[in-house]
Enzyme design. Structure first.
Site, PDB file in Angstrom:
ATOM      1  N   GLU A  57       0.718  -1.305   0.007  1.00 49.70           N
ATOM      2  CA  GLU A  57       0.035  -0.088  -0.214  1.00 49.70           C
ATOM      3  C   GLU A  57       0.706   1.373   0.060  1.00 49.70           C
ATOM      4  O   GLU A  57       0.375   2.207  -0.534  1.00 49.70           O
ATOM      5  CB  GLU A  57      -0.982   0.202   1.225  1.00 49.70           C
ATOM      6  CG  GLU A  57      -2.051  -1.190   1.099  1.00 49.70           C
ATOM      7  CD  GLU A  57      -1.918  -2.486   1.659  1.00 49.70           C
ATOM      8  OE1 GLU A  57      -0.361  -2.490   1.955  1.00 49.70           O
ATOM      9  OE2 GLU A  57      -2.551  -3.326   1.760  1.00 49.70           O
ATOM     10  N   PHE A 119     -10.778  -6.626  14.856  1.00 48.68           N
ATOM     11  CA  PHE A 119      -9.932  -7.365  14.074  1.00 48.68           C
ATOM     12  C   PHE A 119      -9.619  -6.059  12.652  1.00 48.68           C
ATOM     13  O   PHE A 119     -10.515  -5.732  12.303  1.00 48.68           O
ATOM     14  CB  PHE A 119     -10.308  -8.501  13.046  1.00 48.68           C
ATOM     15  CG  PHE A 119      -9.223  -9.129  12.145  1.00 48.68           C
ATOM     16  CD1 PHE A 119      -8.326  -9.494  12.588  1.00 48.68           C
ATOM     17  CD2 PHE A 119      -9.671  -9.261  10.980  1.00 48.68           C
ATOM     18  CE1 PHE A 119      -7.310 -10.214  11.760  1.00 48.68           C
ATOM     19  CE2 PHE A 119      -8.984  -9.800  10.130  1.00 48.68           C
ATOM     20  CZ  PHE A 119      -7.675  -9.928  10.333  1.00 48.68           C
ATOM     21  N   GLN A 120      -8.536  -6.067  12.654  1.00 53.65           N
ATOM     22  CA  GLN A 120      -7.807  -4.941  11.706  1.00 53.65           C
ATOM     23  C   GLN A 120      -8.224  -3.606  11.820  1.00 53.65           C
ATOM     24  O   GLN A 120      -8.373  -2.887  10.959  1.00 53.65           O
ATOM     25  CB  GLN A 120      -8.124  -5.352  10.402  1.00 53.65           C
ATOM     26  CG  GLN A 120      -7.339  -6.753  10.151  1.00 53.65           C
ATOM     27  CD  GLN A 120      -7.118  -6.810   8.661  1.00 53.65           C
ATOM     28  OE1 GLN A 120      -7.738  -6.815   7.680  1.00 53.65           O
ATOM     29  NE2 GLN A 120      -6.018  -7.523   8.189  1.00 53.65           N
ATOM     30  N   LYS A 169     -17.199  -0.155   7.055  1.00 56.08           N
ATOM     31  CA  LYS A 169     -17.765  -1.100   6.057  1.00 56.08           C
ATOM     32  C   LYS A 169     -19.408  -1.024   6.096  1.00 56.08           C
ATOM     33  O   LYS A 169     -20.161  -1.301   4.800  1.00 56.08           O
ATOM     34  CB  LYS A 169     -17.399  -2.379   6.832  1.00 56.08           C
ATOM     35  CG  LYS A 169     -17.520  -3.474   5.713  1.00 56.08           C
ATOM     36  CD  LYS A 169     -17.038  -4.904   6.301  1.00 56.08           C
ATOM     37  CE  LYS A 169     -16.951  -6.048   5.177  1.00 56.08           C
ATOM     38  NZ  LYS A 169     -16.255  -7.164   5.473  1.00 56.08           N
ATOM     39  N   MET A 480      24.784   7.629  -0.403  1.00 55.99           N
ATOM     40  CA  MET A 480      24.622   8.926   0.178  1.00 55.99           C
ATOM     41  C   MET A 480      25.042   8.500   1.580  1.00 55.99           C
ATOM     42  O   MET A 480      25.699   9.324   2.251  1.00 55.99           O
ATOM     43  CB  MET A 480      23.331   9.198   0.182  1.00 55.99           C
ATOM     44  CG  MET A 480      23.293  10.861   0.700  1.00 55.99           C
ATOM     45  SD  MET A 480      24.491  11.754  -0.205  1.00 55.99           S
ATOM     46  CE  MET A 480      23.577  12.691  -1.576  1.00 55.99           C
TER      47      MET A 480
HETATM   48  C1  LIG Z   1      12.934   4.953   3.761  1.00 49.51           C
HETATM   49  C2  LIG Z   1      14.474   5.405   3.551  1.00 49.51           C
HETATM   50  N1  LIG Z   1      15.207   4.866   4.673  1.00 49.51           N
HETATM   51  C3  LIG Z   1      16.247   5.361   4.764  1.00 49.51           C
HETATM   52  C4  LIG Z   1      16.876   6.662   4.143  1.00 49.51           C
HETATM   53  C5  LIG Z   1      18.175   7.300   4.462  1.00 49.51           C
HETATM   54  N2  LIG Z   1      19.009   7.135   3.170  1.00 49.51           N
HETATM   55  C6  LIG Z   1      19.352   8.206   2.475  1.00 49.51           C
HETATM   56  S1  LIG Z   1      20.148   8.229   0.849  1.00 49.51           S
HETATM   57  C7  LIG Z   1      20.164   6.471   1.432  1.00 49.51           C
HETATM   58  C8  LIG Z   1      21.185   5.648   0.621  1.00 49.51           C
HETATM   59  C9  LIG Z   1      20.600   5.148  -0.698  1.00 49.51           C
HETATM   60  O1  LIG Z   1      21.288   4.005  -1.339  1.00 49.51           O
HETATM   61  P1  LIG Z   1      20.928   3.650  -2.607  1.00 49.51           P
HETATM   62  O2  LIG Z   1      19.571   3.573  -3.015  1.00 49.51           O
HETATM   63  O3  LIG Z   1      21.863   2.492  -2.987  1.00 49.51           O
HETATM   64  O4  LIG Z   1      21.471   5.003  -3.698  1.00 49.51           O
HETATM   65  P2  LIG Z   1      22.887   5.727  -3.600  1.00 49.51           P
HETATM   66  O5  LIG Z   1      22.885   6.824  -2.549  1.00 49.51           O
HETATM   67  O6  LIG Z   1      24.015   4.537  -3.583  1.00 49.51           O
HETATM   68  O7  LIG Z   1      22.790   6.471  -5.096  1.00 49.51           O
HETATM   69  C10 LIG Z   1      19.768   6.128   2.702  1.00 49.51           C
HETATM   70  C11 LIG Z   1      19.629   4.937   3.443  1.00 49.51           C
HETATM   71  C12 LIG Z   1      15.784   7.165   3.450  1.00 49.51           C
HETATM   72  N3  LIG Z   1      16.325   8.324   2.619  1.00 49.51           N
HETATM   73  N4  LIG Z   1      14.654   6.616   3.026  1.00 49.51           N
END
Ligand SMILES: Cc1ncc(C[n+]2csc(CCOP(=O)(O)OP(=O)(O)O)c2C)c(N)n1
Length: 572
Positions: A57, A119-120, A169, A480
């Site tokens: 979702e 439930f739910q 519902k 990143m």
């Molecule tokens: C849902 C979520 N969890 C954690 C983060 C923290 N976060 C920001 S950038 C990143 C790394 C992204 O890695 P990747 O998808 O391999 O892309 P890259 O930076 O290597 O281009 C993370 C973990 C986030 N932005 N969103």
């Protein structure tokens, strides 16, 4: 044909729901069924609305969001109660922070069971209160259609945003008269402000007097469809333009007055120009911390004109000398005729010098030694698509390289999660965008981490016959975060090396075409391969692992204190 067989002129709440959506012009919804929303699903085949079955979702909400951003219309997501509804939360928050108009419809347990931990059962209006523009709990069939009408009005008017409509519902199976289509009346909700002549006069006076003005093009320019008017303003005042991440495309990158992106990973010369400017003309943006860095030292020499639809944003982070609350288009309609024609050669020259200096050592030279960098992929993709594709990015380093190297010419050519920075956003958002823009070329750009967060939607691509091109930038890291570990945690790479499945086989297991590219020379062929594929195609780009996005303003630092590309390594 409607499954509502009644002859007494009444209809079920479920039918009222779909009829109301049809009346709003909805032709596609993204969702996932379950017990509390089953009456609504049962009635769906009687209405001319396509249902796209997502695999989670959260992704239904992202699809609705992608649809909204690509089209400027309202996107719709459907989920059941409890876990279905709570799964929507990240998608709703993503839409909230980027002001995207979506309506999420959730089933709720029968009204007699509310409060009994049935439930739910989850109090989804309670859960989503802080991350929606508004939400509703509907317990009577006759309230469904008027609530849907109101929800659409709220979602798209003023500053757009997500709205949740939770329908019990018993309301879905209850009976009601057909909707009378009465206009929405919401006393106290007055989202449209007309810009006042005094503010416009004062803004024009400041613009005419400024020696070193900068225009900021934010998301609001794109949303208000004000790009032509922005061009007129820029023409008259000979004004340089900097963009926020979500403002990219609001002013054409090929225009010589376009400077590029500002902020944490903005171009160095743009951030330097901000600190030197004597006037900021901020259009439809909210001075996010990723844009300003340390507020205490931000643009100290500049007066600020802040044009914003949402009065709550004006003066929130940065004090405005002139605040104009209103739709950017309305404001520019009033402002442009008031501004004098003026050349600003000295200021343009000053910025050009900053740019030359910065380009000489900050901008990544793309090496010709066979190594494949993510920036190569972005630059080549831009060249091969001639900048005409709709790009949907995920979150991470690749997102910033996309912003730096794919030169956006037109509004709504970039869809990305800016405010919340939601990994896993790109693929579902692109699926939603596909339904909004069936004729356009759409590229997903995702990292190996983010791609795995929503890879289940490859199944949706297969089942629904959706055609998007997916570029996975595989660097073997959550890049990143690894970059932050590089700079601020002495290269302790905790929890950032990430192992991936064989992306090519993964796509093929879904009946989709796929290919792997390991050298720069392979990009062109792979892009052709993707374009020629009959459906969704995935291309995995195995890029150099430890690469860095430059420049970088460390969080909370002064904008001028950017970490620049090391001069000695100017070649990579
Ligand atoms: C849902 C979520 N969890 C954690 C983060 C923290 N976060 C920001 S950038 C990143 C790394 C992204 O890695 P990747 O998808 O391999 O892309 P890259 O930076 O290597 O281009 C993370 C973990 C986030 N932005 N969103």
């Amino acid at each position: 044909m409607s499954r509502d067989a009644s002859t007494d002129g009444t209809m079920t709440g479920a039918c009222a729901l779909w009829a109301a959506l049809v009346a709003e012009g909805v032709d596609v919804v993204f969702g996932y069924p379950g017990g509390a929303i089953m009456p609504a699903y049962d009635a769906l085949p009687g209405y001319p609305i396509r249902h796209v079955l997502c695999r989670h979702e959260q992704n239904a909400a992202h699809m609705a969001d992608g649809y909204a951003r690509a089209s400027g219309r309202v996107g719709v997501a459907i989920a059941t109660s409890g876990p279905g509804a709570t799964n929507l939360v990240t998608g709703i928050a993503t839409a909230m922070l980027d002001s995207s108009p979506i309506v999420c419809i959730t089933g709720q347990v029968p009204s007699t069971l509310i409060g009994s931990d049935a439930f739910q059962e989850t109090d989804i209006t309670g859960v989503t209160l802080p991350i929606t523009k508004h939400n509703y709990l509907v317990t009577r069939a006759e309230d469904i259609a008027p609530t849907i009408r109101e929800a659409f009005h709220v979602a798209k008017s003023g500053r757009p945003g997500p709205v949740v409509v939770d329908i019990t519902k018993d309301a879905q199976v209850g009976r009601c008269a057909p909707d009378d289509g009465a206009p929405v009346r919401l006393p106290g909700y007055r989202p449209c402000h007309r810009p006042g002549a005094m503010e416009l006069d004062e803004a024009a006076r400041l613009i005419d007097a400024a020696e070193r003005p900068l225009v900021f093009c934010g998301h609001g320019v794109v949303k208000a469809e004000a790009t032509a008017l922005l061009r007129e303003l820029v023409d008259k005042g000979d004004l340089p333009v900097a963009c926020t991440l979500l403002g990219l495309g609001g002013f054409p990158a090929s225009d010589p007055r376009h400077l590029g992106m500002m902020g944490m990973h903005g171009e160095a010369w743009v951030n330097e120009a901000v600190q030197r400017a004597d006037l900021l003309i901020a259009l439809g943006m909210r001075f996010d911390d990723r844009v300003t860095g340390n507020l205490a030292s931000y643009a100290r020499n500049a007066k600020k004109i802040h044009v914003e639809l949402d009065p709550a944003e004006v003066g929130k982070n940065v004090a405005a000398d002139v605040a104009i609350v209103g739709d950017v288009k309305d404001v520019l309609l009033g402002l442009v005729p008031r501004v004098a024609w003026k050349k600003r050669a000295a200021w343009r020259g000053e910025i050009a010098a900053l740019r030359d200096d910065s380009e000489a050592h900050d901008v990544q030279r793309l090496p010709d030694d066979g190594r494949l960098l993510a920036a190569h992929v972005m630059a080549d993709l831009h060249r091969l698509t001639e900048g005409a594709a709709l790009i949907v990015t995920d979150v991470g380093q690749h997102q910033m390289w996309e912003a730096q190297y794919y030169r956006h010419e037109s509004p709504r050519s970039l869809i990305t999660s800016g405010g919340l920075g939601t990994m896993g956003f790109a693929l579902p958002a692109a699926i939603g965008a596909r339904f909004a823009r069936p004729g356009d070329e759409i590229w997903v750009i995702a990292g190996d981490g983010g791609c795995q967060m929503s890879a289940a939607e490859l199944s949706t691509c297969m089942q629904e016959g959706v055609k998007v091109h997916i570029a996975v930038i595989n660097n073997g890291y959550l890049g990143m975060v690894r970059q932050w570990q590089d700079f601020f945690y002495e290269k302790r790479y905790v929890a950032t090396p990430i192992v991936s499945p064989d992306f090519v086989k993964l796509a093929e297991a879904h009946g989709l075409r796929a290919r792997r590219v390991t050298e720069r020379g392979g990009i062109e062929d792979a892009v052709r391969f993707a374009r020629e594929a009959p459906g969704t195609c995935l291309v995995e780009f195995r890029v150099t692992q430890e690469d860095t996005v430059y420049p970088m303003v460390p969080a909370g630092n002064d904008l001028a204190d950017m970490i620049r590309r090391p001069r000695t390594k100017g070649a990579s």
